[in-house]
Design a protein around this motif. Sequence first.
Motif, PDB file in Angstrom:
ATOM      1  N   ALA A 104     -27.042   0.281 -43.959  1.00  0.00           N
ATOM      2  CA  ALA A 104     -26.523  -1.068 -44.153  1.00  0.00           C
ATOM      3  C   ALA A 104     -25.950  -1.617 -42.857  1.00  0.00           C
ATOM      4  O   ALA A 104     -25.561  -0.864 -41.960  1.00  0.00           O
ATOM      5  N   ASP A 129     -24.783  -9.283 -43.118  1.00  0.00           N
ATOM      6  CA  ASP A 129     -24.605  -8.147 -44.026  1.00  0.00           C
ATOM      7  C   ASP A 129     -25.932  -7.913 -44.724  1.00  0.00           C
ATOM      8  O   ASP A 129     -26.531  -8.850 -45.245  1.00  0.00           O
ATOM      9  N   GLY A 137     -19.494  -5.568 -35.269  1.00  0.00           N
ATOM     10  CA  GLY A 137     -19.824  -5.119 -36.619  1.00  0.00           C
ATOM     11  C   GLY A 137     -20.325  -3.687 -36.618  1.00  0.00           C
ATOM     12  O   GLY A 137     -20.346  -3.030 -35.577  1.00  0.00           O
ATOM     13  N   ARG A 173     -22.890  -4.199 -41.611  1.00  0.00           N
ATOM     14  CA  ARG A 173     -21.718  -4.883 -42.124  1.00  0.00           C
ATOM     15  C   ARG A 173     -21.183  -5.825 -41.059  1.00  0.00           C
ATOM     16  O   ARG A 173     -20.787  -5.380 -39.987  1.00  0.00           O
ATOM     17  N   ASN A 174     -21.236  -7.090 -41.358  1.00  0.00           N
ATOM     18  CA  ASN A 174     -20.689  -8.127 -40.486  1.00  0.00           C
ATOM     19  C   ASN A 174     -21.174  -7.983 -39.041  1.00  0.00           C
ATOM     20  O   ASN A 174     -20.400  -8.007 -38.102  1.00  0.00           O
ATOM     21  N   ALA A 226     -27.955  -4.516 -47.019  1.00  0.00           N
ATOM     22  CA  ALA A 226     -27.856  -3.128 -47.473  1.00  0.00           C
ATOM     23  C   ALA A 226     -29.185  -2.680 -48.073  1.00  0.00           C
ATOM     24  O   ALA A 226     -29.751  -3.381 -48.914  1.00  0.00           O
TER      25      ALA A 226
END
Lengths: 501, 329
Positions: free
Chosen positions: A9, A27, A62, A11-12, A29
Amino acid sequence: MGDAVSVLALRNVSRSFGPIEVLHGVDIALRPGRVHALIGENGAGKSTTMKIMAGYQPPSQGEVLLDGQPVTFASMGQAEAQGISMIHQEFNLAEQLTVEQNIFLGRELKRGFLLDKPAMRARTRDLLDRLECRVSPDRVVSTLSNSDKQMVEIAKALLRETRVLVMDEPTAVLTRTETAILLRQVRALREAGTAVLFTSHKLDEVEEIADDLTIMRDGRVVWTGEASLMDQHAMANAMVGREMSDLFPAKVSTPGEVALEVRSLTVPGFSRDVGFTLRQGEVLGVAGLIGSGRTETFEGLCGLRPATGDVSIFGESVRIDHPWQAQALGLCYLTEDRKTRGLLLGKGLRENLTLQALAKFDRGLIDTGAEERALDQAIADFDIRGHRGALVGNLSGGNQQKLLFAKTLLADPRIIIIDEPTRGIDIGTKQQMYVFIRKLAAEGRAIVVISSEMQEVIGLADRILVMRHGRVTGELGADATEDAIVRLAMGVAPSPEKETA
Amino acid sequence: MSDVTASAPRRIRMTVIGPILALILLVVAGAMMNPNFLGWDNVTNVLARSAFIGIIAVGMTFVITAGGLDLSVGSMAAFIAGLMILVMNSLVPTMGVGVPVILVGMAVALLAGLAAGLLNGILITRLGIEAFIVTLGSMGIYRSLVTWLADGGTLSLDFNLRSLYQPVYYGGVFGITWPIIVFAVVVILGEIVMRSTAFGRYCAAIGSNDQVARYSSVRVDRVRLLTYAALGLLVGIATIMYVPRLGSASSATGMLWELEAIAAVIIGGTVLKGGFGRVWGTVIGVLILTLIGNLLNLTDFVSPYLNGAIQGAIIVLAVVLQREGKARG
């Protein structure tokens, strides 16, 4: 399975190149046993996102999470060791090696000091069988078709016991049958628990295969969720950020005098006895399967390949042995292969734009002021976006295609043959290209559009020529159906819609 | 849609500055080691010696920029020199010793150069043979022909003609000798043609991707042919300047000129596989190569016999810098 923890994933995640930020807080996943489609226009940030996931580039900000834990891949090798593989749009194969040597490149099986050839042969056969790929393991890769190369790439990834497979437009160069095989393989991988991320401009494929869907625009995620919640129309709207009602402009053509008349055109080895007429203001579509000789026929017509036949332009019988002769007669061919035949990727916009019509700017010395003005005009007319001083190789595919258009039109051709006008470009740019093409026809130019996308041919053309095995198998009107085209293209029983004009 | 074009590429920075820095460094080092180095005599000497290779290297810049190569220029120069001397000597009995004989000799040199260049170009473009192979072949042919013309020895220009012809190398205006003047004119014209004419633009386009050029209606074969023809003509001009210096030609004339010319082009920042060429860079390349030889002769720091080794090291270094520049761009 829906609640499974994500295997990989972002994230940000943000990513900048120099002062320009191209990804803003993304983002995404990937879950095991799910196919995740990533769609968006050219330049939306899909490729960068994929590269960060596959460890080719680090994020500027991130985190990358593997099994929920933040990781930093120092190299793609590290990501591969963790079971993450990426298949590129441009193939990553050693052209002079065989299929088998490529599949095992860097991970050869050995017995002592020597290569364990029987074991590698058995493994290669097994992988190719799974892919329903009939090529011999001994074939040299440079002799393979694009689709077979794609299969070899996939075999390479399969060999690695991949947990996450990232595919950048894997179907762009495949025919329908090959695409079906590929999608079957993707489903098999899904059953085996692999997380698959793939991008495609073909929304029907996305609808067919994706479990999860993420849509990007301008470096941001604009929609993410279960793919079943979106249909093709909604996807297109989300990608473009506006309502995409009419992809194709209205066909308002008033055919004028005959611009091009071709009789018994033969390109040795590719096509035989092709004939057609083309009028001013008309868009003639040329459909057919890949390998049906469409491109070669028209390259032959424009002096890019040896060809024989009777050609007349505006009623005058002409002989064309070189592309510059064609251009002098007002006939230009716009190649399907913009990267290796259309544009000089290592040069700037201005030099590319004026290359084909340089005589216009030649006053003993080249008038660079006039060139700059022509570039201003082209940027305005064709909505070319990108840094003015950039190298053309750094432009997105859509902008390259627009530049190629502008470049050819600078030569002011009366007859334009456009081969695959929208290959590998996003839906928003496609729509723009369709408008350009219709506009050119409305100006009284005669246009041929060669395309593998039947929707495109039907939506754009006034008449449709279908080719099969180097011959014209039929001509259809603007109201042609996909079914009628397929019948002619595949040589299935003569279609009832067959017409002659 | 965002414009995902990273900041405007400022490419090949090091290759722009690199050769200039190297030249400045050499000049400073030379001035420090030997006070005569910056003297008028030495400067004109260096420039005059640079002229032969320099004139050829300007032509070579176009050939390489268009994706070609010519290995035959050294032996071509030797052959033209031999031919020129033979023709002039044979005219002395009928035309006497005078300017007309020399003018005929010059015309022969220009025509022979043009013909030799056209021959290379036609074999390469019409028959589609690799430039490396064609010019490797013609290199051997011309070298052998001059040896044969000289019967294994040396062809010498008629003694009286020689003194009449000598001012073309040693004479000049305002203390600047003719070879330097001709070199300067060739360089200025070459720079203009490369930078701001359609021909120069086509050379770069063909060198970066000849398919794109062909699909863009560029007359690829004709442009390529012209680069070889122009190079041949420039070899003829260089030979006209060279013959009065020694007044003779032998199988050793013009030995390894092709390598020096190619090296100068590469050191100057032209890309060996084509697509980008810089005439002024070539001039700097030529000056660097000549200065190294000159410095080694003027100082006893390093043996002059190591001249070739130092030149070789510089060529390799130049290519390394080119690659760095590309990686950055």
